[in-house]
Design a protein around this motif. Structure first.
Motif, short mmCIF file in Angstrom:
data_model
loop_
_atom_site.label_atom_id
_atom_site.label_comp_id
_atom_site.label_asym_id
_atom_site.label_seq_id
_atom_site.Cartn_x
_atom_site.Cartn_y
_atom_site.Cartn_z
N GLN A 175 39.61 32.96 53.86
CA GLN A 175 38.81 34.09 53.95
C GLN A 175 39.34 34.86 52.69
O GLN A 175 38.67 35.57 52.01
CB GLN A 175 38.57 34.90 55.26
N ILE A 176 40.64 35.22 52.64
CA ILE A 176 41.29 35.96 51.66
C ILE A 176 41.23 35.42 50.22
O ILE A 176 40.82 36.28 49.54
CB ILE A 176 42.90 36.20 52.00
N ALA A 177 41.14 33.99 50.28
CA ALA A 177 40.85 33.40 49.00
C ALA A 177 39.55 33.86 48.52
O ALA A 177 39.30 33.91 47.19
CB ALA A 177 41.43 31.95 48.91
N GLU A 178 38.58 33.58 49.41
CA GLU A 178 37.04 33.82 49.07
C GLU A 178 36.87 35.21 48.47
O GLU A 178 36.11 35.63 47.74
CB GLU A 178 36.37 33.35 50.10
N VAL A 179 37.45 36.17 49.17
CA VAL A 179 37.37 37.58 48.80
C VAL A 179 37.99 37.77 47.34
O VAL A 179 37.53 38.60 46.71
CB VAL A 179 38.05 38.40 50.15
N GLN A 180 39.04 37.24 47.39
CA GLN A 180 40.11 37.45 46.04
C GLN A 180 39.08 36.74 44.94
O GLN A 180 38.94 37.42 43.83
CB GLN A 180 41.27 36.68 45.70
N ARG A 181 38.33 35.52 45.09
CA ARG A 181 37.45 35.05 44.22
C ARG A 181 36.36 36.00 43.90
O ARG A 181 36.11 36.20 42.80
CB ARG A 181 37.10 33.54 44.82
N LYS A 182 35.76 36.48 45.06
CA LYS A 182 34.73 37.17 44.60
C LYS A 182 34.86 38.73 43.88
O LYS A 182 34.20 39.25 43.24
CB LYS A 182 33.62 37.72 46.07
N TYR A 183 36.10 39.13 44.15
CA TYR A 183 36.50 40.51 43.65
C TYR A 183 36.59 39.99 42.12
O TYR A 183 36.25 41.02 41.35
CB TYR A 183 37.94 40.71 44.37
N LYS A 184 37.43 38.91 41.63
CA LYS A 184 37.50 38.60 40.27
C LYS A 184 36.26 38.36 39.81
O LYS A 184 36.21 38.82 38.60
CB LYS A 184 38.46 37.40 40.13
N GLU A 185 35.46 37.82 40.33
CA GLU A 185 34.02 37.46 39.96
C GLU A 185 33.28 39.17 39.50
O GLU A 185 32.62 39.15 38.41
CB GLU A 185 32.90 36.71 40.70
N LEU A 186 33.49 39.96 40.42
CA LEU A 186 32.97 41.27 40.41
C LEU A 186 33.58 42.15 39.13
O LEU A 186 32.72 42.67 38.40
CB LEU A 186 33.04 41.99 41.73
N GLN A 187 34.83 41.74 38.95
CA GLN A 187 35.56 42.39 38.02
C GLN A 187 34.94 41.86 36.53
O GLN A 187 34.71 42.87 35.51
CB GLN A 187 36.95 42.32 37.86
N GLN A 188 34.89 40.64 36.56
CA GLN A 188 34.19 40.05 35.11
C GLN A 188 32.84 40.41 35.00
O GLN A 188 32.61 40.73 33.82
CB GLN A 188 34.24 38.63 35.40
N GLN A 189 32.07 40.66 35.98
CA GLN A 189 30.46 41.16 36.03
C GLN A 189 30.74 42.46 35.39
O GLN A 189 29.88 43.11 34.53
CB GLN A 189 29.98 40.84 37.23
N LEU A 190 31.49 43.40 36.11
CA LEU A 190 31.51 45.00 35.48
C LEU A 190 31.96 44.93 34.15
O LEU A 190 31.47 45.68 33.19
CB LEU A 190 32.45 45.62 36.39
N ARG A 191 33.11 44.03 33.75
CA ARG A 191 33.25 44.15 32.22
C ARG A 191 32.19 43.61 31.44
O ARG A 191 32.14 44.34 30.44
CB ARG A 191 34.73 43.16 32.08
N ALA A 192 31.62 42.80 31.84
CA ALA A 192 30.35 42.23 30.92
C ALA A 192 29.38 43.33 31.03
O ALA A 192 28.93 43.64 30.00
CB ALA A 192 29.94 40.99 31.51
N ASP A 193 29.09 44.08 32.03
CA ASP A 193 28.21 44.88 32.01
C ASP A 193 28.59 46.21 31.22
O ASP A 193 27.75 46.75 30.40
CB ASP A 193 27.76 45.54 33.45
N ALA A 194 29.57 46.51 31.33
CA ALA A 194 30.46 47.46 30.43
C ALA A 194 30.26 47.36 28.86
O ALA A 194 29.83 48.11 27.91
CB ALA A 194 31.55 47.81 30.59
N ALA A 195 30.64 45.99 28.66
CA ALA A 195 30.48 45.50 26.98
C ALA A 195 28.92 45.45 26.72
O ALA A 195 28.76 45.91 25.69
CB ALA A 195 31.00 44.00 26.93
N ALA A 196 27.96 45.27 27.66
CA ALA A 196 26.52 45.15 27.11
C ALA A 196 26.35 46.47 26.78
O ALA A 196 25.40 46.76 26.17
CB ALA A 196 25.63 44.58 28.32
#
Length: 75
Positions: free
Chosen positions: A8-29
Motif C-alpha cells: 500500500q505504501i509503495a502504491e501511494v508513493q507511485r501515485k504521488y510520483k505520478e501526480l507530481q509528474q502530472q502537475l509538472r506537465a500541467d505547469a509546463a503546458a
C-alpha cells in the motif's frame, strides 16, 4: 499483513510520483500557453503599429502633393 502495508505504501508513493509528474506537465503546458498568448499579443501590436505607420506615410504623401501643387500655382 506487513506485506500488504508495504504494498500500500509503495502504491501511494507511485501515485504521488505520478501526480507530481502530472502537475509538472500541467505547469509546463500553462507556461507554454501563456508564452504563445504573449507572442500573439506582440504580433498584433506590431501589425497595429505597421498599419498606423502606413497610414501616416499616406498622409505625409498627400500633404507633400498638396504642397507641391500649391508651389506650382501661378502667382
Amino acid at each position: 499483513m506487513q506485506a500488504s502495508t508495504v504494498e500500500q505504501i509503495a502504491e501511494v508513493q507511485r501515485k504521488y510520483k505520478e501526480l507530481q509528474q502530472q502537475l509538472r506537465a500541467d505547469a509546463a503546458a500553462r507556461e507554454a500557453a501563456a508564452a504563445a498568448a504573449r507572442e500573439v499579443e506582440v504580433v498584433a501590436m506590431a501589425a497595429e503599429q505597421s498599419r498606423k505607420y502606413d497610414e501616416l506615410q499616406l498622409q505625409l504623401q498627400h500633404m507633400m502633393k498638396m504642397f507641391q501643387q500649391s508651389q506650382k500655382l501661378p502667382s
